[in-house]
Design a protein around this motif. Structure first.
Motif, PDB file in Angstrom:
ATOM      1  N   ILE A 268       0.735  -1.194   0.092  1.00  0.00           N
ATOM      2  CA  ILE A 268       0.292   0.132   0.087  1.00  0.00           C
ATOM      3  C   ILE A 268       0.666   1.064   0.245  1.00  0.00           C
ATOM      4  O   ILE A 268       0.823   2.195  -0.838  1.00  0.00           O
ATOM      5  CB  ILE A 268      -1.023  -0.243   0.968  1.00  0.00           C
ATOM      6  CG1 ILE A 268      -2.503  -1.149   1.044  1.00  0.00           C
ATOM      7  CG2 ILE A 268      -1.137   1.740   1.469  1.00  0.00           C
ATOM      8  CD1 ILE A 268      -2.699  -0.673   0.181  1.00  0.00           C
ATOM      9  N   GLY A 269       1.896   0.848   0.566  1.00  0.00           N
ATOM     10  CA  GLY A 269       3.026   2.543   1.098  1.00  0.00           C
ATOM     11  C   GLY A 269       3.197   2.619  -0.202  1.00  0.00           C
ATOM     12  O   GLY A 269       3.620   3.649  -0.582  1.00  0.00           O
ATOM     13  N   SER A 270       3.660   1.805  -1.074  1.00  0.00           N
ATOM     14  CA  SER A 270       4.355   2.101  -2.322  1.00  0.00           C
ATOM     15  C   SER A 270       4.409   2.947  -3.346  1.00  0.00           C
ATOM     16  O   SER A 270       4.848   3.329  -4.164  1.00  0.00           O
ATOM     17  CB  SER A 270       5.295   0.701  -2.870  1.00  0.00           C
ATOM     18  OG  SER A 270       4.401  -0.247  -3.036  1.00  0.00           O
TER      19      SER A 270
ATOM     20  N   ILE B 167       2.303  10.328  -5.130  1.00  0.00           N
ATOM     21  CA  ILE B 167       2.124  11.523  -4.999  1.00  0.00           C
ATOM     22  C   ILE B 167       3.795  11.759  -5.075  1.00  0.00           C
ATOM     23  O   ILE B 167       3.586  13.134  -5.633  1.00  0.00           O
ATOM     24  CB  ILE B 167       2.592  11.387  -2.992  1.00  0.00           C
ATOM     25  CG1 ILE B 167       1.324  10.542  -2.624  1.00  0.00           C
ATOM     26  CG2 ILE B 167       2.954  12.340  -2.637  1.00  0.00           C
ATOM     27  CD1 ILE B 167       1.956  10.872  -0.753  1.00  0.00           C
ATOM     28  N   ARG B 168       4.208  11.565  -5.095  1.00  0.00           N
ATOM     29  CA  ARG B 168       6.385  11.930  -6.156  1.00  0.00           C
ATOM     30  C   ARG B 168       5.753  11.855  -7.993  1.00  0.00           C
ATOM     31  O   ARG B 168       6.401  12.855  -8.322  1.00  0.00           O
ATOM     32  CB  ARG B 168       6.744  10.924  -6.449  1.00  0.00           C
ATOM     33  CG  ARG B 168       7.228  10.719  -4.532  1.00  0.00           C
ATOM     34  CD  ARG B 168       8.945   9.973  -4.195  1.00  0.00           C
ATOM     35  NE  ARG B 168       9.482  11.198  -4.861  1.00  0.00           N
ATOM     36  CZ  ARG B 168      10.715  10.690  -4.384  1.00  0.00           C
ATOM     37  NH1 ARG B 168      10.787   9.455  -4.677  1.00  0.00           N
ATOM     38  NH2 ARG B 168      12.314  11.280  -5.057  1.00  0.00           N
ATOM     39  N   ALA B 169       4.214  11.362  -8.194  1.00  0.00           N
ATOM     40  CA  ALA B 169       4.147  11.291  -9.500  1.00  0.00           C
ATOM     41  C   ALA B 169       3.422  13.040  -9.800  1.00  0.00           C
ATOM     42  O   ALA B 169       3.912  13.237 -11.217  1.00  0.00           O
ATOM     43  CB  ALA B 169       3.957  10.582  -9.824  1.00  0.00           C
ATOM     44  N   HIS B 170       3.536  13.812  -9.203  1.00  0.00           N
ATOM     45  CA  HIS B 170       2.322  15.141  -9.300  1.00  0.00           C
ATOM     46  C   HIS B 170       3.140  15.728  -8.088  1.00  0.00           C
ATOM     47  O   HIS B 170       3.135  16.551  -7.938  1.00  0.00           O
ATOM     48  CB  HIS B 170       1.027  14.015  -9.018  1.00  0.00           C
ATOM     49  CG  HIS B 170       0.492  13.678  -9.766  1.00  0.00           C
ATOM     50  ND1 HIS B 170       0.021  14.188 -11.180  1.00  0.00           N
ATOM     51  CD2 HIS B 170      -0.455  12.785  -9.472  1.00  0.00           C
ATOM     52  CE1 HIS B 170      -0.587  13.290 -11.582  1.00  0.00           C
ATOM     53  NE2 HIS B 170      -1.077  11.760 -11.046  1.00  0.00           N
ATOM     54  N   THR B 171       3.657  15.614  -7.509  1.00  0.00           N
ATOM     55  CA  THR B 171       4.716  16.780  -6.528  1.00  0.00           C
ATOM     56  C   THR B 171       6.314  16.937  -6.349  1.00  0.00           C
ATOM     57  O   THR B 171       6.594  15.850  -7.210  1.00  0.00           O
ATOM     58  CB  THR B 171       4.271  16.294  -5.157  1.00  0.00           C
ATOM     59  OG1 THR B 171       4.525  15.245  -4.155  1.00  0.00           O
ATOM     60  CG2 THR B 171       2.947  16.749  -5.091  1.00  0.00           C
TER      61      THR B 171
ATOM     62  N   LYS C 252      10.957  11.180  -0.762  1.00  0.00           N
ATOM     63  CA  LYS C 252      10.424  10.139  -0.988  1.00  0.00           C
ATOM     64  C   LYS C 252       9.955  10.292   0.772  1.00  0.00           C
ATOM     65  O   LYS C 252       9.003   9.664   1.025  1.00  0.00           O
ATOM     66  CB  LYS C 252      11.621   8.560  -0.949  1.00  0.00           C
ATOM     67  CG  LYS C 252      10.309   7.169  -0.670  1.00  0.00           C
ATOM     68  CD  LYS C 252      11.943   6.659  -0.838  1.00  0.00           C
ATOM     69  CE  LYS C 252      10.543   5.128  -0.444  1.00  0.00           C
ATOM     70  NZ  LYS C 252      11.842   3.366  -1.131  1.00  0.00           N
ATOM     71  N   LYS C 253      10.575  10.901   1.335  1.00  0.00           N
ATOM     72  CA  LYS C 253      10.780  11.174   3.197  1.00  0.00           C
ATOM     73  C   LYS C 253       9.409  12.132   3.542  1.00  0.00           C
ATOM     74  O   LYS C 253       8.119  11.449   4.179  1.00  0.00           O
ATOM     75  CB  LYS C 253      11.824  11.273   3.794  1.00  0.00           C
ATOM     76  CG  LYS C 253      11.602  11.320   5.312  1.00  0.00           C
ATOM     77  CD  LYS C 253      12.532  12.186   5.930  1.00  0.00           C
ATOM     78  CE  LYS C 253      12.393  12.629   7.721  1.00  0.00           C
ATOM     79  NZ  LYS C 253      13.431  12.974   7.882  1.00  0.00           N
TER      80      LYS C 253
ATOM     81  N   ALA D 291       1.281  10.770   3.202  1.00  0.00           N
ATOM     82  CA  ALA D 291       0.740   8.946   2.820  1.00  0.00           C
ATOM     83  C   ALA D 291       0.117   8.977   5.023  1.00  0.00           C
ATOM     84  O   ALA D 291      -1.090   8.460   4.387  1.00  0.00           O
ATOM     85  CB  ALA D 291       1.623   8.274   2.729  1.00  0.00           C
ATOM     86  N   VAL D 292       0.962   8.597   5.582  1.00  0.00           N
ATOM     87  CA  VAL D 292       0.794   8.469   6.516  1.00  0.00           C
ATOM     88  C   VAL D 292      -0.619   9.114   7.035  1.00  0.00           C
ATOM     89  O   VAL D 292      -1.282   9.065   8.225  1.00  0.00           O
ATOM     90  CB  VAL D 292       1.915   8.088   7.475  1.00  0.00           C
ATOM     91  CG1 VAL D 292       1.599   8.285   9.406  1.00  0.00           C
ATOM     92  CG2 VAL D 292       2.553   7.275   7.382  1.00  0.00           C
ATOM     93  N   SER D 293      -0.134  10.733   7.313  1.00  0.00           N
ATOM     94  CA  SER D 293      -1.184  11.467   8.020  1.00  0.00           C
ATOM     95  C   SER D 293      -2.740  11.545   7.608  1.00  0.00           C
ATOM     96  O   SER D 293      -3.791  12.096   7.857  1.00  0.00           O
ATOM     97  CB  SER D 293      -0.114  12.523   6.956  1.00  0.00           C
ATOM     98  OG  SER D 293      -0.558  13.541   6.601  1.00  0.00           O
ATOM     99  N   SER D 294      -2.579  11.165   5.669  1.00  0.00           N
ATOM    100  CA  SER D 294      -3.408  11.068   5.080  1.00  0.00           C
ATOM    101  C   SER D 294      -4.746  10.352   5.424  1.00  0.00           C
ATOM    102  O   SER D 294      -5.325  10.022   5.339  1.00  0.00           O
ATOM    103  CB  SER D 294      -3.349  11.082   3.477  1.00  0.00           C
ATOM    104  OG  SER D 294      -2.709  12.270   3.072  1.00  0.00           O
TER     105      SER D 294
END
Length: 275
Positions: free
Chosen positions: A112-114, A120-124, A128-129, A135-138
């Motif tokens: 799920i994490g990957s 996220i990284r594809a659009h921002t 990675k950190k 992701a965790v906060s979302s």
């Protein structure tokens, strides 16, 4: 009304597919307008054209087999006919999408994490950190317990309701202006349904996101939608605000849909209240 008053607007949209008997029309003269921060419910029986409409708005139909004519605009920008690479920049960042079956939204061999971090990284430009932290906060905001642990899990290890909420978290973490939710509560138990609906409502209020809510469940529509469009055989047959549609339906098909709702007798409801 001017274009800027609508976040997503479809005008004169017709969808047809190639068949052995020639071109087969699926959706006819579609007009839809989504207001900022509002929920538009699209209802109709299975096969009425709701999901194909959703796929057309997202430009996810195969152009070799399907033709889409008319105008589909997001914040005044034309989407119909946009190149796939340009559309990929829009999807996820400006338009979020919740699929009918949450299991189909995830690749089973990646955690799920990957998958969350990749989106996220594809659009921002986040590292990675930073993407992991977002992701965790979302997921925590979606009331998912132990999000750190969930990041290391695979899709098959989560229940349908949890996967649905993870998908909403992914869809909403980039704060898109539009969220298209295609039957987001199908195949969920009643408790999970209520959780998903309350989260969608919270995100709309907090982020100002406009939601196109596609469902055949009139209970879901009545709980969340501001306006409703009724679809039958590929056509919008009635549009009204949610109170008017439920209290004073105009079209015979809308009346049939409302009559088909399961309703508890008042005596039974009173007995339940006493208990």
């Amino acid at each position: 009304m001017d274009k800027q008053h609508f976040v997503l607007q479809a005008k004169d949209v017709n969808i047809s597919v190639n068949s052995t008997h020639g071109r087969l029309p699926l959706v006819h003269d579609l007009h839809l307008s989504l207001k900022p921060g509002k929920v538009l419910g699209l209802v109709g029986e299975s096969g009425s054209g709701k999901t194909i409409t959703c796929m057309a708005l997202l430009q996810l139909l195969n152009p070799k087999t399907t033709q889409i004519s008319g105008s589909i605009q997001l914040n005044g920008r034309e989407l119909n006919g946009l190149k796939p690479k340009e559309m990929r920049n829009v999807l996820g960042k400006e338009i979020g999408y919740i699929m009918q079956n949450p299991m189909n939204a995830f690749t089973p061999v990646y955690t799920i994490g990957s998958q969350f971090v990749e989106t996220i990284r594809a659009h921002t430009p986040l590292t990675k950190k930073q993407a992991i932290e977002l992701a965790v906060s979302s997921m925590a905001a979606m009331d998912l317990q132990e999000p750190d642990k969930l990041m290391r899990m695979y899709p098959f290890q989560l229940s349908g309701g949890m996967l649905q909420r993870v998908m909403i978290a992914i869809s909403m973490c980039l704060r898109p202006s539009v969220l298209i939710a295609d039957e987001p509560t199908t195949a969920l138990d009643v408790t999970s349904q209520m959780q998903v609906l309350s989260e969608l409502d919270r995100l709309r209020k907090e982020c100002g996101t406009s939601i196109l809510l596609i469902s055949h469940d009139l209970g879901v529509i009545s709980a969340l939608a501001d306006d409703v469009a009724v679809m039958q055989k590929g056509r919008i047959v009635e549009k009204a605000d949610v109170f008017q549609l439920f209290d004073q339906p105009q079209h015979p098909y809308t009346k049939k849909l409302l009559q088909a709702r399961p309703v508890l007798p008042m005596e039974y409801e009173r007995e339940k209240l006493v208990i």
